[in-house]
Design an enzyme around this catalytic site. Structure first.
Site, mmCIF file in Angstrom:
data_model
loop_
_atom_site.group_PDB
_atom_site.id
_atom_site.type_symbol
_atom_site.label_atom_id
_atom_site.label_comp_id
_atom_site.label_asym_id
_atom_site.label_seq_id
_atom_site.Cartn_x
_atom_site.Cartn_y
_atom_site.Cartn_z
ATOM 1 N N LYS A 100 -8.884 -6.868 -7.595
ATOM 2 C CA LYS A 100 -7.613 -7.584 -7.719
ATOM 3 C C LYS A 100 -7.714 -9.091 -7.457
ATOM 4 C CE LYS A 100 -6.072 -4.336 -4.858
ATOM 5 N NZ LYS A 100 -5.246 -3.458 -4.003
ATOM 6 N N ASP A 135 -3.494 1.803 1.012
ATOM 7 C CA ASP A 135 -2.036 1.822 0.743
ATOM 8 C C ASP A 135 -1.560 3.160 0.178
ATOM 9 O OD1 ASP A 135 -3.354 1.313 -1.654
ATOM 10 O OD2 ASP A 135 -2.036 -0.307 -2.296
HETATM 11 MG MG MG Z 1 1.250 -2.952 -2.006
#
Ligand code: MG
Ligand code: ADP
Length: 405
Positions: A100, A135
């Site tokens: 990312k 996450d």
């Molecule tokens: Mg997030």
């Protein structure tokens, strides 16, 4: 049944969040305090100490607002760190690689919870990183807290990933390892899924080649918010070079990531008859002024194609999980029974991420594909539940459940 105040820190994309949850000893509506801020871009590619010091400072200010920073009682912190990690214990893990857009070289293969812990100590914050989670895992934890039928969690934000609950004996990697529940959460890291059956266009190939992590995260690059706008930019660029529909080729079209996904969504969802939003964004962002309505319609079509593909791939991933655990109505990988004689159990999938929550067309295409692949009869039993700030709140819950008090 845990009581007390628990903190969490959610790092892994565009923004990072600090959270505080107060638990009263019984299951209730959680009402976490949440603060969010963007991660300065230079910190994403600099030194790890700078990133962690910045995070520790933000956390310090957040704690100061609500509690005494000087308190002798050690506060517990759940750390949501959403990059591929080799988990070494419930509170430690080693970074395998960045994704990312992050590229902090000195952090690779280092222990991440320890790096945060050191920054907290440098800052003089009496806080202990008691759990390290992905996450997806945080989201699953919160999803399950609210709905015990939750079997999987999916993230569709800056990046994409999923995790699910698996029987320990079905996990080849951990043969011999026992867990008290007989189960284990598998973080799939599906962003890196790849298959020769997944057709890539020249736009995907070029985007990948020019990214900081080529040949990596192929699925993510077709699905998630960091990339969709840039795929659209590449298509418009090619059309502009090969035809005159967009007038002279704008030099802005050559700049990677000029068209962010939220703007792409705004163009896609422009319902004005003259497509005034599309015209405005093309002019302001891509420096393409005054194109005819027909060309603006073409831009909407490009956004539609790119988003629809992304949403359908994500839906296919979700069905893949359901298939693996026998919740797709087929009786599981060992079952030979037909769909009709299986009693389908209610199955909840927790979903988080702004691409899913903020982009209506994406969400609709994802649901449409789930219905299509599973069939209406089975899809009726599968509920997709949005967990707001689940990745962070879930980490605070896990910190609580691992506290000794
Ligand atoms: Mg997030
Ligand atoms: P993170 O992934 O950083 O935890 P989010 O889940 O909020 O955070 O996802 C952020 C991503 O979602 C952004 O990178 C952006 O691409 C995408 N996004 C945010 N808002 C919108 C929107 N309105 N429409 C489409 N995509 C959006």
């Amino acid at each position: 049944s845990e009581k007390g105040i628990f903190y969490a820190l959610d790092l892994g994309g565009t923004n990072f969040r600090v959270l505080r949850v107060e638990l009263g000893g019984q299951r209730s509506d959680l009402d976490p305090d949440v603060e969010q801020q963007p991660i300065p871009e230079q910190l994403m590619t600099g030194r790890s100490e700078d990133l962690f010091d910045f995070i520790a400072s933000s956390l310090y200010q957040f704690v100061e607002k609500n509690d005494s920073v000087q308190s002798p009682i050690t506060k517990l912190l759940g750390f949501t760190f959403s990059f591929p990690v080799k988990q070494t214990s419930v509170s430690s893990g080693v970074l395998i690689k960045w994704t990312k857009g992050f590229a902090i070289r000195d952090m690779v293969e280092k222990e991440v919870a320890g790096a945060l812990q050191q920054a907290l100590t440098r800052k003089g914050l009496n806080m202990r990183v008691s759990v390290l989670v992905n996450d997806t895992v945080g989201t699953l934890a919160l999803g399950h807290y609210h709905d015990a039928d939750t079997v999987a969690a999916v993230i569709i934000g800056t990046g994409t990933n999923a995790c699910y609950w698996e029987r320990t004996d079905a996990i080849i990697k951990c043969q011999g390892l026992l867990t008290t529940s007989g189960g284990m959460v598998v973080n799939m890291e599906w962003g890196n899924f790849w298959s020769s059956h997944l057709p890539r266009t020249s736009y995907d190939i070029e985007l990948d080649a020019e990214s900081p992590n080529p040949n990596d995260q192929g699925f993510e690059k077709m699905i998630s918010g960091m990339y969709l706008g840039d795929i659209v930019r590449r298509v418009i660029l090619r059309m502009s070079e090969e035809s005159d529909v967009f007038g002279p080729v704008s030099s802005r079209l050559y700049l990677p990531f000029t068209l962010r996904t939220p703007l792409m969504a705004a163009m896609h969802e422009d319902d004005s008859p003259e497509l005034t939003q599309v015209a405005r964004i093309l002019k302001d962002v891509l420096d393409i002024p005054d194109i005819p309505l027909k060309a603006r319609k073409l831009v909407v079509k490009i956004c539609d194609v790119v988003t629809r593909r992304a949403a359908r791939l994500a839906a296919a991933g979700i069905v893949g999980i359901l298939k693996k655990i026998g919740r797709d109505g087929s009786g599981g990988i060992t079952g030979g029974r037909s769909r009709s004689d299986i009693k389908m159990r209610r199955t909840a999938v927790a979903v988080e991420g702004s691409l899913y929550t903020q982009y209506t067309m994406f969400r609709e295409y994802l649901h449409e594909a789930l219905n299509e692949i599973l069939g209406e009869d089975i899809a009726r039993h599968v509920v997709v539940i949005v967990t707001e700030d689940g990745s962070g709140t879930g980490a605070a819950l896990l910190a609580a459940s691992h506290s000794s008090e």
